[in-house]
Design an enzyme around this catalytic site. Structure first.
Site, PDB file in Angstrom:
ATOM      1  N   HIS A  10       0.867  -1.177   0.000  1.00  0.00           N
ATOM      2  CA  HIS A  10       0.000   0.000   0.000  1.00  0.00           C
ATOM      3  C   HIS A  10       0.908   1.232   0.000  1.00  0.00           C
ATOM      4  CE1 HIS A  10      -2.824   2.996   1.586  1.00  0.00           C
ATOM      5  NE2 HIS A  10      -3.819   2.140   1.397  1.00  0.00           N
ATOM      6  N   ASP A  45       3.101  -3.512   8.439  1.00  0.00           N
ATOM      7  CA  ASP A  45       1.804  -2.889   8.183  1.00  0.00           C
ATOM      8  C   ASP A  45       0.740  -3.933   8.528  1.00  0.00           C
ATOM      9  OD1 ASP A  45      -0.560  -1.925   7.200  1.00  0.00           O
ATOM     10  OD2 ASP A  45       0.184  -1.462   5.197  1.00  0.00           O
ATOM     11  N   GLN A 102      -4.459  -4.915   7.568  1.00  0.00           N
ATOM     12  CA  GLN A 102      -5.379  -5.948   7.122  1.00  0.00           C
ATOM     13  C   GLN A 102      -5.224  -7.238   7.923  1.00  0.00           C
ATOM     14  OE1 GLN A 102      -7.807  -5.422   5.066  1.00  0.00           O
ATOM     15  NE2 GLN A 102      -7.193  -3.390   4.333  1.00  0.00           N
ATOM     16  N   LYS A 113     -10.785   0.281  10.445  1.00  0.00           N
ATOM     17  CA  LYS A 113     -10.868  -1.002   9.752  1.00  0.00           C
ATOM     18  C   LYS A 113     -11.232  -2.133  10.704  1.00  0.00           C
ATOM     19  CE  LYS A 113      -7.365   0.270   6.311  1.00  0.00           C
ATOM     20  NZ  LYS A 113      -8.238   0.431   5.157  1.00  0.00           N
ATOM     21  N   CYS A 125      -4.696   2.083  -3.651  1.00  0.00           N
ATOM     22  CA  CYS A 125      -3.442   2.674  -3.150  1.00  0.00           C
ATOM     23  C   CYS A 125      -2.278   1.705  -3.329  1.00  0.00           C
ATOM     24  CB  CYS A 125      -3.572   3.094  -1.694  1.00  0.00           C
ATOM     25  SG  CYS A 125      -4.770   4.414  -1.416  1.00  0.00           S
TER      26      CYS A 125
END
Length: 438
Positions: A139, A216, A219, A242, A382
């Protein structure tokens, strides 16, 4: 057909007011949780109750509301710390979102390279010839900050290439992690392909050469059990919106000794120890990174979202979404003219699937599905370099969460199967580019 799994998710849906509405005359099928999740009533209620009864700035003021707000603020930090397996709440830094958290680390390293932060920060400083490694699948939030850091410090920016399905391999990582590598930054779960990275193996490679690992977790933190200490990473970032929480709040987790060595990114009030007209000293982490008035109601809401996820059970959330992903994938690969990106059917992937509809732009696909009451994400998500590598400008992404049902997935598959016919391109599918993800 894959076994139905949605009895519990059907019951949970009653907790989410947004899911009860109709869109364009159809019951809403919300398959865009990878971008922003819906919030349960408990989160909405708690945030409102805080604002109605406890609203005040934290860590300042001697009145009762300020004390209550500060207690709620720090209780939230403790809950999030337990949720991700942090060693101490002081390892949890509030940020505005994951992008902010990743920039905090990158700019902090940049400041260390400029000589800020004293002796402790020298361990984080970069030199020309040092290497920063990401993957081609990142991303932009976990790519651009590292490009900028390389430009400011003279370090070399490198990346692990992806294959034709958009995933990358440990073998490629092994080749590119060298004694020159100082930072390795990558997504735990790809927001485009659903690929789950081999975190522990990359950590072992990176730490063997003395490199920092920045994860990251946007998710992964909302969708599967996350234990940052067990994973062995050095920093991790994720966003509240999220994971059933409010917008405007995110989390940076870092090892305590690294956070206390990292020079601050933002400066101002609430993060200082002593200020004179000549110089300033800073508080220890996490306060050194929390300058200015904090988004307290959002933080309280995020803690309630974490409580909701803990009650649901993160192992169940992961299992439910992975089954939905396989259901999505099994249906999509049977539709002529569909190219799915990411791991093939039967291989591990998180609960999202991105695909290209041959002859129809992703934005048209999204509008057609929206007319059926089905919300999906369209665009490059993104991740422009990844889409360029795949020969695509955009894809359509369906992403699931704990409240997603099999019936919604089946409605989505039925509607997607009609897209090419609706746009008059049915029958022109190129077998060479159809399927994928099988």
């Amino acid at each position: 057909m894959i076994t139905r799994t949605d009895s519990r998710s059907t019951a949970l849906r009653a907790d989410f007011p947004a899911l009860a509405q109709e869109v364009n005359g159809h019951p809403l099928a919300y398959l865009d949780s990878g971008a922003t999740a819906q919030r349960p009533q408990a989160v909405l209620d708690l945030e409102r109750a805080f604002l109605e009864t406890t609203n005040a700035a934290v860590h300042r003021g001697a009145h009762t509301l300020a004390a209550m707000a500060t207690e709620a603020y720090e209780d939230a930090r403790e809950r999030v710390a337990r949720f991700i397996g942090a060693a101490t709440p002081d390892e949890v830094v509030w940020t505005s979102n994951a992008t902010d958290a990743l920039n905090l680390v990158a700019y902090g390293i940049g400041n260390a390279t400029l000589g800020r932060g004293g002796h402790e920060a020298k361990r984080l400083a970069l030199e020309p010839g040092d290497e920063i490694l990401v993957t081609e699948a990142e991303h932009h939030a976990n790519l651009v900050p590292w490009q900028e850091l390389a430009a400011r410090t003279g370090a070399t920016f490198r990346y692990i290439p992806v294959g034709d399905d958009g995933t990358w391999s440990l073998d490629e990582a092994r080749t590119l992690i060298t004694p020159k590598t100082r930072v390795v930054a990558f997504a735990h779960v790809s927001n485009v392909t659903g690929f789950v990275a081999p975190v522990a193996e990359v950590v072992e490679l990176a730490h063997a050469v003395g490199a920092l690992v920045v994860l990251d977790a946007c998710q992964s933190a909302p969708h599967r059990p996350l234990d940052v200490q067990a994973l062995g990473v050095d920093f991790a970032a994720f966003s509240g919106h999220k994971m059933l929480g409010p917008t405007g709040i995110g989390v940076l987790w870092g090892r305590e000794e690294l956070l206390n060595a990292l020079p601050p990114f933002r400066t101002g009030g609430s993060m200082i120890s002593v200020v004179t007209m000549e110089t300033t000293t800073f508080l220890p982490a996490p306060q050194r990174f929390e300058a200015g008035t904090q988004p307290v109601s959002q933080i309280v809401g995020l803690a309630e979202a974490v409580r909701y996820l803990e009650t649901a059970g993160m192992p169940w959330v992961q299992d439910h979404e992975e089954k939905l992903a396989q259901r999505l994938l099994a249906g999509l690969v049977e539709i002529p003219g569909i190219r799915v990106v990411g791991p093939p059917l039967g291989m591990p992937r998180s609960g999202l699937v991105s695909f290209d509809v041959q002859g129809v732009h992703a934005h048209d696909v999204g509008q057609y599905l929206d007319a059926q009451g089905i919300a999906v994400r369209v665009g490059h998500h993104c991740a422009m370099p990844l889409h360029k590598r795949l020969g695509l400008t955009a894809t359509t992404r369906a992403s699931t969460y704990l409240y997603t049902t099999d019936d919604e997935v089946d409605r989505f598959l039925e509607a997607t199967a009609q897209v090419r016919g609706y746009f008059g391109v049915e029958g022109s599918a190129d077998p060479a580019t159809s399927g994928g993800g099988r």
